[in-house]
Design an enzyme around this catalytic site. Sequence first.
Site: not given
Length: 398
Positions: A7, A91, A180, A241, A385
């Site tokens: 990743n 990823r 996601h 965010r 993940e």
Amino acid sequence: MNILVINCGSSSLKYQLIDSDSEEVLAKGLCERIGISGSAITHQPAGKDKVTEEVKMEDHTDAVKYVIEKLVDPEVGVVGSLEEIGAIGHRIVHGGEKFAGSVVIDDEVIKAVEECNDLAPLHNPANLIGIHSCQKIMPDVPMVAVFDTAFHQTMPKKAYLYGLPYEYYEKYKVRRYGFHGTSHDFVSNRAAEILGKKREDLKIIVCHLGNGASVSAVQNGKCVDTSMGLTPLEGLIMGTRSGDIDPAIISFLADKEGIGADQVIDICNKKSGVLGLSDGLSSDFRDLGNAAEEGNEKAATALETWSYRVAKYVGAYAAAMNGVDVIAFTAGVGENNFLARKQVASYLGYLGVTIDDKENEKRGEEVIISTPDSKTTVMVVPTNEELAIARETLRLVK
Ligand code: AMP
């Protein structure tokens, strides 16, 4: 087969080596500050102590070299040689409309991912660097791209279109993509499995609540809506965010502060969310929980505003699916923070949700937190993940 999951961020590289037979993590680690002074690799072999070493990493190719070095190291390594790495799963953040599933990486795929760079200018180029670096060092090892956006490609038009002139969708592909996806797919699957039901027979709302956070509606095994949009800025209030805001705020603040729209967006990405609401106190829910307990009003308000937004999305998706059977919490906050879950659940009485407070106190494990007579089942399903990427990689290279 051992599968290396990569990743890549712009200055970081996270990795896990997973034995696909046992699904055990053999080793994991992180290269940080790639291309910046003070770069370091932290390597954690399973069952052994973590090692951190400051090493000069000029680029991601250097980082991949150090990762391999550590994986085959006689002391902290977990495999005898490079030959024991059978495949690599990458990823990739944005697959645009081109990828509705994972794919084996070839030149055409690389080109198609490059074409999505516009949509994720911070993430996709870094992901591609990871691919090129692995190709240089392990040219014969098959590689698979697993996209954050792919699971959401089943959304109907009414869910992914914005109320903007249609030409912007046609010309620039401005639409909701969602992120996601690997986690929403994994968690909704696992939730059904735990309940001994088929995902195809359920209406599931997945609340992926970490530093980045999103909610998705999964109906009959397919994603029908999700809260993140063209970029991962839309939707929930997150660690830093803003999530949804009135778009007119961008030019309003740009005028008032004498800054550019891109700087306002930067503030929305990095200085907003619960960090901004708590007046810069913290983006970490543990800090905010502690501060709220000690009477810090802004921290308490940040947490309330955050959970109210999550509950509103749950309500919207219950409406979108005309009902909901299962609500699954996951990721850092969703898995560990029972107060956050309780706050969200406090809005869900109309869905017949009742929470078992004792079960809800459990953290980081698979658990049903609703009472047996709750009309909607509420559960915690830890996401994974990396394992999902390893499974996808195995499926495609087998
Ligand atoms: P993630 O982005 O999924 O790693 O989630 C990060 C967030 O999870 C941070 O805000 C953490 O405060 C929160 N988190 C992680 N572990 C815990 C915990 N044990 N208790 C409360 N919050 C936690």
